[in-house]
Scaffold this motif. Structure first.
Motif, mmCIF file in Angstrom:
data_model
loop_
_atom_site.group_PDB
_atom_site.id
_atom_site.type_symbol
_atom_site.label_atom_id
_atom_site.label_comp_id
_atom_site.label_asym_id
_atom_site.label_seq_id
_atom_site.Cartn_x
_atom_site.Cartn_y
_atom_site.Cartn_z
ATOM 1 N N GLN A 60 0.816 -1.216 0.000
ATOM 2 C CA GLN A 60 0.000 0.000 0.000
ATOM 3 C C GLN A 60 0.848 1.263 0.000
ATOM 4 O O GLN A 60 0.455 2.282 -0.556
ATOM 5 C CB GLN A 60 -0.932 0.000 1.207
ATOM 6 C CG GLN A 60 -1.979 -1.110 1.184
ATOM 7 C CD GLN A 60 -2.801 -1.147 2.453
ATOM 8 O OE1 GLN A 60 -2.725 -0.248 3.299
ATOM 9 N NE2 GLN A 60 -3.611 -2.182 2.614
ATOM 10 N N SER A 61 2.016 1.197 0.640
ATOM 11 C CA SER A 61 2.872 2.385 0.736
ATOM 12 C C SER A 61 4.269 2.152 0.167
ATOM 13 O O SER A 61 5.142 3.000 0.321
ATOM 14 C CB SER A 61 2.993 2.815 2.208
ATOM 15 O OG SER A 61 3.443 1.737 3.009
ATOM 16 N N ARG A 162 -0.237 -1.288 12.271
ATOM 17 C CA ARG A 162 -1.146 -1.780 11.238
ATOM 18 C C ARG A 162 -1.520 -3.247 11.386
ATOM 19 O O ARG A 162 -2.640 -3.634 11.031
ATOM 20 C CB ARG A 162 -0.528 -1.536 9.858
ATOM 21 C CG ARG A 162 -0.184 -0.073 9.624
ATOM 22 C CD ARG A 162 0.593 0.128 8.320
ATOM 23 N NE ARG A 162 -0.229 -0.095 7.146
ATOM 24 C CZ ARG A 162 0.233 -0.012 5.885
ATOM 25 N NH1 ARG A 162 1.518 0.276 5.679
ATOM 26 N NH2 ARG A 162 -0.564 -0.217 4.875
#
Length: 243
Positions: A60-61, A162
């Protein structure tokens, strides 16, 4: 009970693994650390965990940070660092173990970009205010006393931004039988076989682990004979609001 094998009806919480003894033979101990990679590659499922759980988070990053608690010989964090680099992810992995013998072995291996070893407990990092995108452990839960298990999960909740993912062996007669037979001709001069059998005897069934797991954690079973405890900040917050 399988003939010739110990009863696995309850956890053998008083059994001690040879490598955990302070006077463990250092040559056999180092050989055990060196052979962990093969055992973990066959039975631990971390490639599957990386693909299913870790890689989607970091993709995602484009990267992130990961903490491995109780890293032992360091083969699991080394594998994850390699997989992430191969996938083009800028992942920084910190691997901690409080045992100076494990730390010395892992730190002496060739350096790997993005991987750092540290001799420490998880509560020390929590006290320092550190945080990581993902927190993991491999085959550590069965080593812990009840209070230590709860402390580890609390530390993980504080340290992870996360995702938390703790993987451990699931106790079963077939796991014990197959490990006993499958490792019989291998791993000479190490604690792998004896300690592996002790680990299975000490490990939780899925139901036992669920009974001692606090809210916000999900227990999952994986083949072959693996328990996963999974938690994410969003799920914990939902549980807290529901409570």
């Amino acid at each position: 009970m399988i003939a010739g094998f110990p009863s696995l009806d309850t956890r053998a919480v008083d059994a001690v693994e040879e490598m955990d003894r302070p006077d463990a033979d250092r040559q056999r101990l180092d050989r055990t650390y060196a052979q962990f990679w093969l055992v973990n590659a066959v039975v631990s499922g971390w490639r599957r965990n990386y693909v299913r759980y870790l890689r989607p988070v970091f993709a995602q990053s484009g990267g992130g940070t990961l903490l491995d608690i109780g890293s032992g010989g360091g083969d699991v964090p080394r594998s994850i660092a390699r997989w992430a680099r191969r996938d083009g992810l800028a992942l920084e992995v910190t691997a901690i173990d409080p045992d100076p013998r494990a730390h010395a072995f892992a730190s002496a291996l060739p350096a790997l970009p993005g991987l750092t070893f540290r001799q420490a407990y998880s509560h020390e990092l929590a006290a320092e205010g550190r945080s990581y995108d993902v927190v993991i452990s491999n085959h550590m839960l069965h080593h812990l006393a009840p209070a230590e298990l709860q402390a580890l999960l609390a530390d993980s909740e504080q340290l992870a931004r996360r995702l938390c993912l703790h993987s451990d062996i699931e106790r079963s007669r077939w796991a014990y039988a197959l490990f006993a037979v499958g490792t019989l001709p291998f791993f000479p001069g190490s604690f792998i076989r004896a300690d592996g059998l002790t680990s299975i005897r000490r490990s939780f069934t899925a139901a036992e682990l669920a009974a001692v797991t606090p809210p916000g954690w999900q227990g999952l079973q994986q083949w072959p004979w693996q328990n996963l405890l999974v938690s994410a900040p969003s799920s914990r917050e939902e549980d807290q609001r529901a409570g």
